[in-house]
Write a protein that holds these residues in place. Structure first.
Motif, PDB file in Angstrom:
ATOM      1  N   ILE A 102       0.983  -1.342   0.231  1.00  0.00           N
ATOM      2  CA  ILE A 102       0.403  -0.401   0.066  1.00  0.00           C
ATOM      3  C   ILE A 102       0.795   1.105   0.247  1.00  0.00           C
ATOM      4  CG2 ILE A 102      -1.758   0.918   1.268  1.00  0.00           C
ATOM      5  CD1 ILE A 102      -2.853  -1.723   0.183  1.00  0.00           C
ATOM      6  N   SER A 103       1.058   2.098  -1.099  1.00  0.00           N
ATOM      7  CA  SER A 103       1.630   3.467  -1.066  1.00  0.00           C
ATOM      8  C   SER A 103       1.118   4.500  -0.152  1.00  0.00           C
ATOM      9  CB  SER A 103       0.840   3.909  -2.342  1.00  0.00           C
ATOM     10  OG  SER A 103       0.493   4.266  -3.382  1.00  0.00           O
ATOM     11  N   LYS A 105       0.442   6.850  -0.383  1.00  0.00           N
ATOM     12  CA  LYS A 105      -0.806   7.830  -1.038  1.00  0.00           C
ATOM     13  C   LYS A 105      -2.389   7.515  -1.047  1.00  0.00           C
ATOM     14  CE  LYS A 105      -2.265   9.897  -5.740  1.00  0.00           C
ATOM     15  NZ  LYS A 105      -3.743   9.911  -5.358  1.00  0.00           N
ATOM     16  N   GLN A 106      -2.120   5.912  -1.385  1.00  0.00           N
ATOM     17  CA  GLN A 106      -3.084   5.204  -0.570  1.00  0.00           C
ATOM     18  C   GLN A 106      -3.624   5.598   0.382  1.00  0.00           C
ATOM     19  OE1 GLN A 106      -1.497   1.703  -2.796  1.00  0.00           O
ATOM     20  NE2 GLN A 106      -3.545   1.387  -3.859  1.00  0.00           N
ATOM     21  N   ASP A 109      -4.332   8.859   0.762  1.00  0.00           N
ATOM     22  CA  ASP A 109      -6.564   9.318   0.336  1.00  0.00           C
ATOM     23  C   ASP A 109      -7.163   8.961   1.101  1.00  0.00           C
ATOM     24  OD1 ASP A 109      -4.908  10.438  -1.677  1.00  0.00           O
ATOM     25  OD2 ASP A 109      -5.320   8.986  -3.170  1.00  0.00           O
ATOM     26  N   LYS A 146      -3.088   1.687   5.761  1.00  0.00           N
ATOM     27  CA  LYS A 146      -2.071   0.611   5.103  1.00  0.00           C
ATOM     28  C   LYS A 146      -2.170  -0.627   5.763  1.00  0.00           C
ATOM     29  CE  LYS A 146       2.523   3.725   3.863  1.00  0.00           C
ATOM     30  NZ  LYS A 146       3.121   3.716   3.474  1.00  0.00           N
ATOM     31  N   LEU A 149      -5.986  -1.482   4.557  1.00  0.00           N
ATOM     32  CA  LEU A 149      -6.568  -1.827   3.109  1.00  0.00           C
ATOM     33  C   LEU A 149      -5.018  -2.937   2.215  1.00  0.00           C
ATOM     34  CD1 LEU A 149      -5.084   2.354   2.442  1.00  0.00           C
ATOM     35  CD2 LEU A 149      -7.315   1.034   2.366  1.00  0.00           C
TER      36      LEU A 149
END
Length: 337
Positions: A102-103, A105-106, A109, A146, A149
């Motif tokens: 999981i980046s 940015k993800q 967001d 993270k 997700l």
């Protein structure tokens, strides 16, 4: 939550929370025993009692969940927490093997969406203030997001697509028809007191015409209902403690029941409405049953997969931290694909 309706287990809250940062606290274990000072071992990775306590502190800071202070409740909590950390470590490894990442940015967001939903427009200052109040940081929250997700992505990868054919749906509906109907429900007002004498006194006041609202507010120890005239709402029999259920469903509308002893005290009350049971009907209930059957299929696939990984992971617990069912998958709801 009222004192008579079934409660969800605490372990569902603990899983996927405690081990947000456990990955960096491993040591080597060369034999099959659990080293002194360790809570458990996964393969060759050791989590010490001190490290587990730190994870429990993180749980308190992030979610406001306070462990029991002593006794069997604390013992159960710590065993559940140890299993939660172990399962999280197993999931971490499976995500790494499948290349699930999981980046930043993800996660960012997702955090922005969370702030907008929970704090409203321009709520970042309130969010930062809330972090300070519980003693955690924005980076801690991002790392937890993270993890969540990543687990969601792993679940989708493991479960795959779920499709129930019309023929399968109709056959399973027919097989379960007796249990799919809507059971009889009763709208109940209930008062809980500490002893039988207090229950008899409360019932006497009700039978003499005093309002339920006044008596509940005066004597009920059920904090969730005492200021709401004892309202439990419409409940099915299986939602109540067995003894209370027998009393409620053996009472006619408008009559009083009790005193009857339950887990949390002595109960008296009244039935204010009765909704008759409704048998299952495929035309009416088929679509909802399809959703239920798909969810059950996802749960079964995930539970079977996770149970196999737990059994293969060589998890060893110290005696004081061994959960009741160390090889069983935690009972969690699987999100829809």
């Amino acid at each position: 939550m009222n004192r008579h309706v079934s409660k969800l287990p605490l372990v569902a809250l603990v899983v996927a929370v405690v081990a947000a940062t456990v990955g960096g606290v491993a040591a080597s274990a060369d034999d099959s025993s659990v080293p002194d000072g360790a809570a458990f071992v996964v393969g060759k990775d050791v989590v010490t009692v001190e490290e587990l306590d730190e994870r429990i502190d993180a749980l308190r800071a992030l979610y406001g969940i306070v462990p029991p202070k002593a006794g069997k409740d604390l013992e159960t909590f710590r065993r559940d927490a140890a299993k939660s950390v172990a399962v999280s470590m197993i999931l971490d490894r499976q995500e790494a093997r499948r290349g699930i990442r999981i980046s930043d940015k993800q996660a960012r967001d997702a955090l922005d969406r969370y702030i907008a939903e929970q704090f409203g427009e321009g709520g970042r200052e309130d969010f930062v203030r809330a972090l300070g109040n519980v003693g955690t940081s924005e980076q801690d929250v991002l790392e937890e997001l993270k993890r969540q997700l990543a687990v969601q992505r792993l679940m989708k990868d493991v479960i795959g697509s779920v499709s129930i054919s019309d023929a399968e749906l109709a056959a399973e509906f027919e097989r379960r028809k007796a249990e799919l109907g809507v059971p009889e429900r009763r709208t109940v007002q209930n008062i809980v007191v500490a002893d039988e004498a207090g229950a008899k006194s409360a019932l006497d006041r009700l039978e003499k015409g005093e309002s339920f609202r006044a008596v509940a507010a005066d004597v009920s120890i059920d904090e969730s209902t005492k200021d709401k005239a004892g309202e439990l709402g419409a409940v099915a029999r299986e939602q109540l403690e067995p003894a209370v259920g027998r009393a409620v469903f053996g009472t006619s509308k408008g009559d009083y029941y009790g005193p009857v002893e339950g887990q949390f005290g002595w109960n008296v009350g009244t039935v204010t409405a009765v909704a008759k049971p409704k048998p299952a009907d495929f035309a009416r209930d088929g679509a909802a049953f399809r959703t239920q059957l798909e969810a059950e299929t996802r749960d079964d696939r995930w539970t079977s997969w996770l149970t196999a990984r737990i059994r293969a992971a060589d998890v060893r617990y110290a005696d004081d931290y061994r959960p009741a069912h160390p090889d069983a998958a935690p009972t969690e709801s699987v999100p829809a694909s």
